[in-house]
Enzyme design. Structure first.
Site, PDB file in Angstrom:
ATOM      1  N   GLY A   1      44.025  33.437  29.905  1.00 56.81           N
ATOM      2  CA  GLY A   1      44.127  32.952  31.279  1.00 56.81           C
ATOM      3  C   GLY A   1      42.842  33.167  32.051  1.00 56.81           C
ATOM      4  O   GLY A   1      41.851  33.707  31.533  1.00 56.81           O
ATOM      5  N   TYR A   2      42.870  32.781  33.323  1.00 58.19           N
ATOM      6  CA  TYR A   2      41.667  32.925  34.142  1.00 58.19           C
ATOM      7  C   TYR A   2      41.315  34.399  34.359  1.00 58.19           C
ATOM      8  O   TYR A   2      40.141  34.776  34.355  1.00 58.19           O
ATOM      9  CB  TYR A   2      41.856  32.241  35.487  1.00 58.19           C
ATOM     10  CG  TYR A   2      41.928  30.732  35.410  1.00 58.19           C
ATOM     11  CD1 TYR A   2      41.159  30.012  34.499  1.00 58.19           C
ATOM     12  CD2 TYR A   2      42.760  30.018  36.268  1.00 58.19           C
ATOM     13  CE1 TYR A   2      41.223  28.638  34.433  1.00 58.19           C
ATOM     14  CE2 TYR A   2      42.820  28.626  36.218  1.00 58.19           C
ATOM     15  CZ  TYR A   2      42.056  27.940  35.297  1.00 58.19           C
ATOM     16  OH  TYR A   2      42.125  26.574  35.236  1.00 58.19           O
TER      17      TYR A   2
ATOM     18  N   CYS B   1      45.810  39.585  44.234  1.00 63.23           N
ATOM     19  CA  CYS B   1      44.672  38.932  44.888  1.00 63.23           C
ATOM     20  C   CYS B   1      44.866  38.848  46.404  1.00 63.23           C
ATOM     21  O   CYS B   1      43.985  39.257  47.170  1.00 63.23           O
ATOM     22  CB  CYS B   1      44.427  37.563  44.271  1.00 63.23           C
ATOM     23  SG  CYS B   1      45.869  36.472  44.227  1.00 63.23           S
TER      24      CYS B   1
ATOM     25  N   ASN C   1      39.106  35.450  44.521  1.00 63.44           N
ATOM     26  CA  ASN C   1      40.413  35.871  44.023  1.00 63.44           C
ATOM     27  C   ASN C   1      40.405  36.303  42.568  1.00 63.44           C
ATOM     28  O   ASN C   1      41.208  37.154  42.159  1.00 63.44           O
ATOM     29  CB  ASN C   1      41.443  34.747  44.208  1.00 63.44           C
ATOM     30  CG  ASN C   1      41.024  33.453  43.534  1.00 63.44           C
ATOM     31  OD1 ASN C   1      40.024  32.841  43.917  1.00 63.44           O
ATOM     32  ND2 ASN C   1      41.784  33.012  42.544  1.00 63.44           N
TER      33      ASN C   1
END
Length: 351
Positions: free
Chosen positions: A21-22, A160, A319
């Site tokens: 994932g990011y 975040c 974020n």
């Protein structure tokens, strides 16, 4: 024969769990260049055997790592610290067995942030799989819990949105000045919704609009309230409106809150509180904005008193970095006895 400098510490072995994932990609971007760590595993069941650079294309040529799916026993034996970048629920189930072995763990999900399992069940709509571990978790806000993070075996990295709200209100909370119900509006980029597109989060669906969501019901609210109480200002609640914005990265949070002392000077208070925080920039000559900190671990914050004696604070973060992977690396640095800012001190991109 290669000589070893005895003064150089042995690299800390890191396993990144849920690395496709990011958040996992940002952890890899940061840690593959970190001078004090060695990434020994990047896990993924769905991409097992695939080179890391095929998924995170910015890392092509930076590493020979391929995604793997090792057992918990292998991770416990071959990694010194495991960092989880998995979804809520799955994270606790995967990381708890590692904590049981005594391995040190940093979790980017929300599974260990709340101390009360009843709060977790209410806000995350599932029963906690290991409530016995909640009391052992340290909330990973370096600006407040730095010394505690250094000795923790389980660090729950803040969310975040929570990071932006925390940093927007923490100095006032630590001075015992917050009361009532802070009002918050915060806008976030599409990367905060993860790598898998959904109808309401897919970038083309949000590229030309601003859309409020989870109004007064976002799961990051209780962890912010918990932090504010720990800092010295229990509040009655937080009226939080998250907004999906037509950008990829960044969060901009705007806070209005009642002050116990309407004559307080937030400008001076914030500058003094963050004087020793290497990543927080307290502004007084312009407003915070997400473009100037994009891709970095830096924070921009500005605080003022309104004419009627309320706190007005604005905070901008990336974020995926300060709101996720970068903050986790700050905690990691403290856990291994390295300078908090090691491997994180590049500026944001401009424009």
């Amino acid at each position: 024969m290669e000589t070893v400098n005895p003064t150089e510490p042995t690299p800390t072995r890191i396993a990144i769990l849920g690395a496709t994932g990011y958040g996992g990609g940002e952890l890899l971007r940061l840690l593959l260049q970190h001078p004090r760590v060695d990434v020994v595993a990047a896990t993924s069941r769905s991409r097992e055997g695939m080179p890391v650079g095929h998924v995170h294309r910015n890392l092509h040529g930076w590493t020979d790592l391929a995604f793997s799916s090792p057992t918990a026993d292998w991770i416990a034996e071959n990694a010194d610290i495991a960092i989880g970048a998995m979804p809520h629920g799955a994270s606790a189930e995967t990381l708890a067995p590692l904590v049981d072995t005594g391995q040190r763990v940093i979790d980017l999900s929300g599974d260990f942030r709340l101390r009360d399992a009843r709060d977790y069940a209410h806000w995350y709509r599932r029963e906690h799989p290991r409530p016995d571990l909640l009391e052992h978790a340290v909330y990973g806000c370096p600006e407040l819990e730095g010394d505690t993070i250094a000795t923790a075996r389980l660090v729950a990295s803040p969310g975040c949105f929570a990071t932006a709200l925390n940093l927007a209100m923490l100095p006032a909370a630590a001075a015992g000045l917050l009361r009532g119900r802070p009002q918050v509006v915060a806008m976030t980029g599409s990367s905060g919704s993860g790598a898998e597109a959904r109808p309401t989060t897919h970038h083309p669906e949000r590229a030309a609009t601003l859309r409020p969501y989870k109004v007064l019901a976002h799961q990051h609210v209780p962890e912010v309230m918990q932090l504010l109480a720990d800092a010295g200002s229990p509040v009655d609640g937080i009226d939080f409106t998250p907004v999906s914005a037509p950008i990829v990265r960044g969060i901009l949070a705007i806070v209005s809150a009642e002050l116990a002392d309407p004559d307080a000077r937030p400008e001076d208070l914030y500058r003094e509180f963050y004087a020793e925080s290497p990543f927080v920039k307290v502004l007084d000559d312009r407003e915070p904005e997400v473009a100037s900190i994009a891709g970095s671990n830096y924070v921009e914050v500005r605080a003022r008193r309104t004419p009627d004696g309320r706190l007005h604070a604005v905070c901008a973060i990336d974020n995926l970095v300060k709101g996720a992977a970068g903050q986790a690396v700050q905690s990691l640095n403290r856990m291994i006895g390295a300078p908090e800012e090691l491997g994180l001190t590049w500026p944001g991109m401009w424009p």
